[in-house]
Design an enzyme around this catalytic site. Structure first.
Site, PDB file in Angstrom:
ATOM      1  CB  CYS A   2      -0.995   0.066   1.197  1.00 19.93           C
ATOM      2  SG  CYS A   2      -2.030  -1.199   1.596  1.00 19.93           S
ATOM      3  NE  ARG A  27       4.951   2.060  -0.348  1.00 20.37           N
ATOM      4  CZ  ARG A  27       5.813   1.627   0.112  1.00 20.37           C
ATOM      5  NH1 ARG A  27       6.943   2.089  -0.033  1.00 20.37           N
ATOM      6  NH2 ARG A  27       5.858   1.410   1.511  1.00 20.37           N
ATOM      7  CD1 TRP A  70      -0.061  -5.795  -3.622  1.00 19.08           C
ATOM      8  CD2 TRP A  70      -0.186  -6.566  -1.413  1.00 19.08           C
ATOM      9  NE1 TRP A  70       0.532  -7.266  -3.485  1.00 19.08           N
ATOM     10  CE2 TRP A  70       0.358  -7.879  -2.120  1.00 19.08           C
ATOM     11  CE3 TRP A  70      -0.377  -6.964  -0.175  1.00 19.08           C
ATOM     12  CZ2 TRP A  70       0.559  -9.177  -1.778  1.00 19.08           C
ATOM     13  CZ3 TRP A  70      -0.159  -8.218   0.262  1.00 19.08           C
ATOM     14  CH2 TRP A  70       0.564  -9.280  -0.435  1.00 19.08           C
ATOM     15  CG  ASN A  96       1.443   0.467   4.232  1.00 20.05           C
ATOM     16  OD1 ASN A  96       1.219  -0.690   4.041  1.00 20.05           O
ATOM     17  ND2 ASN A  96       2.743   0.768   4.136  1.00 20.05           N
ATOM     18  N   GLY A  97      -0.483  -1.283   6.727  1.00 18.27           N
ATOM     19  CA  GLY A  97      -0.121  -2.065   8.010  1.00 18.27           C
ATOM     20  C   GLY A  97      -0.974  -2.847   8.331  1.00 18.27           C
ATOM     21  CD  GLU A 463      17.145 -11.650  -9.654  1.00 21.48           C
ATOM     22  OE1 GLU A 463      16.742 -12.061  -8.745  1.00 21.48           O
ATOM     23  OE2 GLU A 463      16.629 -10.542  -9.988  1.00 21.48           O
ATOM     24  CE  LYS A 467      13.647  -9.409 -11.728  1.00 28.46           C
ATOM     25  NZ  LYS A 467      14.365  -9.561 -10.438  1.00 28.46           N
ATOM     26  CD  GLU A 470       9.751 -10.260 -10.155  1.00 31.02           C
ATOM     27  OE1 GLU A 470       9.309 -10.110  -9.093  1.00 31.02           O
ATOM     28  OE2 GLU A 470      11.013 -10.361 -10.357  1.00 31.02           O
ATOM     29  CG  HIS A 486      19.638 -35.160  -8.616  1.00 31.67           C
ATOM     30  ND1 HIS A 486      20.333 -36.343  -8.399  1.00 31.67           N
ATOM     31  CD2 HIS A 486      21.034 -34.231  -8.924  1.00 31.67           C
ATOM     32  CE1 HIS A 486      21.571 -36.330  -8.511  1.00 31.67           C
ATOM     33  NE2 HIS A 486      21.995 -34.878  -8.755  1.00 31.67           N
ATOM     34  CE  LYS A 579      11.449  -1.630  -6.368  1.00 33.08           C
ATOM     35  NZ  LYS A 579      11.887  -2.651  -7.245  1.00 33.08           N
TER      36      LYS A 579
HETATM   37  C1  AGP Z   1      11.976  -9.178  -7.272  1.00 29.74           C
HETATM   38  O1  AGP Z   1      12.068  -8.538  -8.626  1.00 29.74           O
HETATM   39  C2  AGP Z   1      11.261  -8.236  -6.279  1.00 29.74           C
HETATM   40  N1  AGP Z   1      11.479  -7.143  -6.427  1.00 29.74           N
HETATM   41  C3  AGP Z   1      11.372  -8.941  -4.934  1.00 29.74           C
HETATM   42  O2  AGP Z   1      11.641 -10.264  -4.970  1.00 29.74           O
HETATM   43  C4  AGP Z   1      12.421  -8.217  -3.852  1.00 29.74           C
HETATM   44  O3  AGP Z   1      13.648  -8.245  -4.239  1.00 29.74           O
HETATM   45  C5  AGP Z   1      12.159  -8.630  -2.589  1.00 29.74           C
HETATM   46  O4  AGP Z   1      10.609  -8.366  -2.239  1.00 29.74           O
HETATM   47  C6  AGP Z   1      12.797  -8.032  -1.445  1.00 29.74           C
HETATM   48  O5  AGP Z   1      12.763  -6.581  -1.600  1.00 29.74           O
HETATM   49  P1  AGP Z   1      13.954  -5.595  -0.997  1.00 29.74           P
HETATM   50  O6  AGP Z   1      15.221  -5.811  -1.678  1.00 29.74           O
HETATM   51  O7  AGP Z   1      13.453  -4.277  -1.158  1.00 29.74           O
HETATM   52  O8  AGP Z   1      13.920  -6.039   0.513  1.00 29.74           O
END
Ligand code: AGP
Length: 584
Positions: A2, A27, A70, A96-97, A463, A467, A470, A486, A579
């Site tokens: 949020c 967010r 969110w 937010n929370g 990684e 990418k 997501e 395996h 994010k």
């Molecule tokens: C990946 O593209 C995401 N943005 C996510 O995995 C992110 O790395 C994770 O939520 C951790 O976020 P941070 O680096 O802000 O702690």
């Protein structure tokens, strides 16, 4: 998750709140809403779905609130979208929370005759404020007393139909106050108000701000007035805008030409200080989530190869299981772009409980993690708005690589290596862009991707898979080269795309794993400095030894971006994601 905004401005507060919200859209984007003054009452507008590009408000001077959601409590509906109003409609709140004791507070308020229109925990707050104001408390004091009743986390901004003031407070969720010439803001993150204010005040937990003609600060628990430092932010509004790029993801991906180098241009002494903390520690733990965790996994290989040192790498959300191994002399290195990830903050609190030292590697200035750490290395990447981490990942890798070299007493070599990778990143991005687009068009209907790498290239496979999935919603899994056989090799069928990360050091063995996939009909995409007859498609990435992970991920970031664009998806805001993951 949020994004919340509160604005106090001479005019157009509602439009300013909307514009600020637009910059916080990363967010959360399930639903949104704005509250503003309409004469003596509060007007509330709420919508489900993403924010439109623009919205015009007929009125709205003085104060306004805005929220992008969110969902945590309750489905994505207009009723559940914020702002939420008190029963008498004089108080609006954005939050937010998570309020952990919301059921108990709801029963308490129902007993006092209050009713509820949403499934959210937030609706409790404006009604508690109404209750306390009904008992004769001022608006500010009623907010404070309401917050004292809440267990859980909050960043909150409240407005009142009859007041020209906003009250903002935080505990566990981010909130920063922006002080402009003609306006004052409270927002989840600095980019929200960069075009109006560069002077900021970061709130700590259990601190609140009364925003009127000036900003005053108070302790939520005692009500005592506080002196707070005003800081100047060095991000520019251009950095928080897309500019000529169609998406933030493409813009930020391209910025790696500069950000990798900037990451290792640190203030004098900090890298040396942290490396000596690493050397002297009794056990080092790297913690992070998602992409930042993958950077930590990389660091385990780098420290082993370069500094000849074992470090522990733990998912931040699992770190509490290691609590009994933490001592005063243990060092925890928390890696996080946002510095607000709840699981990372939780891990750091676990470390602090045991009096262990904490170093953080963070991008967002003033974030909660920076304030919990004994030392912080800033990533210097500038705002990362796209939900996907791209430039922050390569900055993290660059810093971790440099730290390992400094621990090994090879500072100059470490700098030279990062600078070599930084210089080559431009070439890799330029040369991979068109092929990534072409390949994405060809593979957009794939059901699965498998990615393999050995040694330092293994975290690149993890990684790369993150990418792809997501942003394109195509299933992707990363493996250490030998692991696929395996079990998962059972899924490999004719034409399935398999990405093979190969380096000078790992080539002989990873190629035999690639051969195993090719024999089962896989379509092999090679990431290597040399072509190979096994590759059906090839991205050339120069060999830079221990800095290979910095360059190897670039073609896959581009491929993931183009897969999303080919599928007509929004790469900046993938579904179900936000994010900053500020809930555990
Ligand atoms: C990946 O593209 C995401 N943005 C996510 O995995 C992110 O790395 C994770 O939520 C951790 O976020 P941070 O680096 O802000 O702690």
């Amino acid at each position: 998750m949020c994004g919340i905004v509160g604005v106090l401005a001479e005019k157009n507060a509602a439009s300013m709140a909307f514009a600020a919200l637009k910059r916080l859209e990363y967010r959360g984007y399930d639903s949104w809403g704005v509250a503003f003054k309409g004469g003596k009452s509060i007007e509330v507008l709420k919508k489900t779905g993403k924010l439109p590009e623009s919205f015009s408000f007929q009125a709205g001077s003085g104060t306004a609130l805005a929220h992008t959601r969110w969902a945590t409590h309750g489905k994505v509906t207009e009723a559940n979208a914020h702002p939420h109003l008190s029963n008498d409609k004089t108080i609006a709140v954005v939050h937010n929370g998570i309020i952990e004791n919301h059921e108990e507070l709801k029963h308490f308020l129902e007993g006092k005759g209050f009713s509820f229109n949403s499934e959210t925990d937030t609706e409790i707050i404006p009604n508690l404020i109404q209750l306390f104001m009904g008992e004769g408390q001022s608006f500010k004091e009623a907010v404070r007393l309401s917050l004292k009743k809440i267990d859980g986390s909050y960043a909150v901004v409240a407005m009142h139909a009859g007041e020209r003031e906003l009250v903002a407070a935080r505990n566990g969720s981010p909130l920063v106050i922006g002080l402009g010439k003609h306006s004052i803001f409270a927002a989840s993150d600095v980019p929200a108000f960069l075009d109006h204010a560069k002077k900021v005040v970061y709130l700590n937990d259990f601190e609140m701000a009364l925003l009127g003609k000036k900003a005053e600060f108070f302790d939520v628990l005692t009500g005592k007035q506080l002196e707070k430092d005003v800081e100047e932010v060095n991000w520019s509004i251009e950095q928080a805008q897309k500019g000529e790029f169609p998406h933030f993801m493409l813009k930020e991906l391209n910025e790696q030409r500069f950000t990798i180098k900037k990451a290792v241009q640190q203030p004098k002494g900090i890298i040396e200080k942290v490396s000596s903390m690493i050397k002297n520690a009794k056990g080092v733990f790297f913690v992070g989530c998602g992409t930042s965790y993958h950077a930590c996994v990389s660091s385990a290989y780098i420290f082993s190869h370069v500094a000849k040192m074992h470090v522990n790498v733990v998912l931040a959300s699992e770190f509490r299981n290691y609590e009994e191994f933490l001592e005063k002399e243990t060092l925890v290195i928390a890696v996080s772009q946002s510095g607000e990830t709840a699981d990372v903050l939780d891990a750091v609190k676990t470390a602090k409980k045991r009096s262990s030292k904490v170093v953080s590697i963070v991008n967002v200035m003033g974030s909660s993690l920076t304030r919990l750490s004994d030392e912080t290395i800033m990533m210097n990447s500038g705002p990362e708005i796209c939900v996907l981490s791209t430039k922050s990942y390569t900055s993290q890798l660059a810093i971790l690589l440099l730290l390992a070299y400094v621990v090994a007493g090879k500072q100059v070599e470490g700098h030279e290596l990062v600078e070599k990778a930084a210089a080559l990143s431009q070439k890799v991005i330029d040369e991979s862009s068109a092929p990534a687009k072409e390949l994405a068009a060809r593979l957009k209907n794939s059901r699965d991707f498998f990615l393999i790498g050995r040694d330092l290239a293994f975290p690149s496979a993890l990684e790369g898979a993150l990418k792809i999935k997501e942003v394109s919603y195509i299933h992707a899994e990363g493996f250490a080269g030998a692991e696929l056989k395996h079990g998962t090799i059972a899924l490999v069928e004719e034409g399935i795309p398999c990405i093979v990360f190969s380096t000078d050091q790992t080539r002989p063995l990873i190629m035999s794993n690639a051969q195993e996939l090719k024999s089962r009909g896989a379509f092999i995409i090679g990431i290597d400095s040399k072509p190979n007859k096994l590759f059906d498609y090839f991205f050339r990435v120069e060999e830079v030894g221990n800095a290979n992970p910095i360059l190897m991920i670039l073609p896959i970031q581009l491929l993931a971006y183009h897969l999303a664009v080919e599928k007509k998806l929004d790469p900046d805001k993938p579904r179900n994601l936000a994010k900053s993951v500020t809930v555990k």
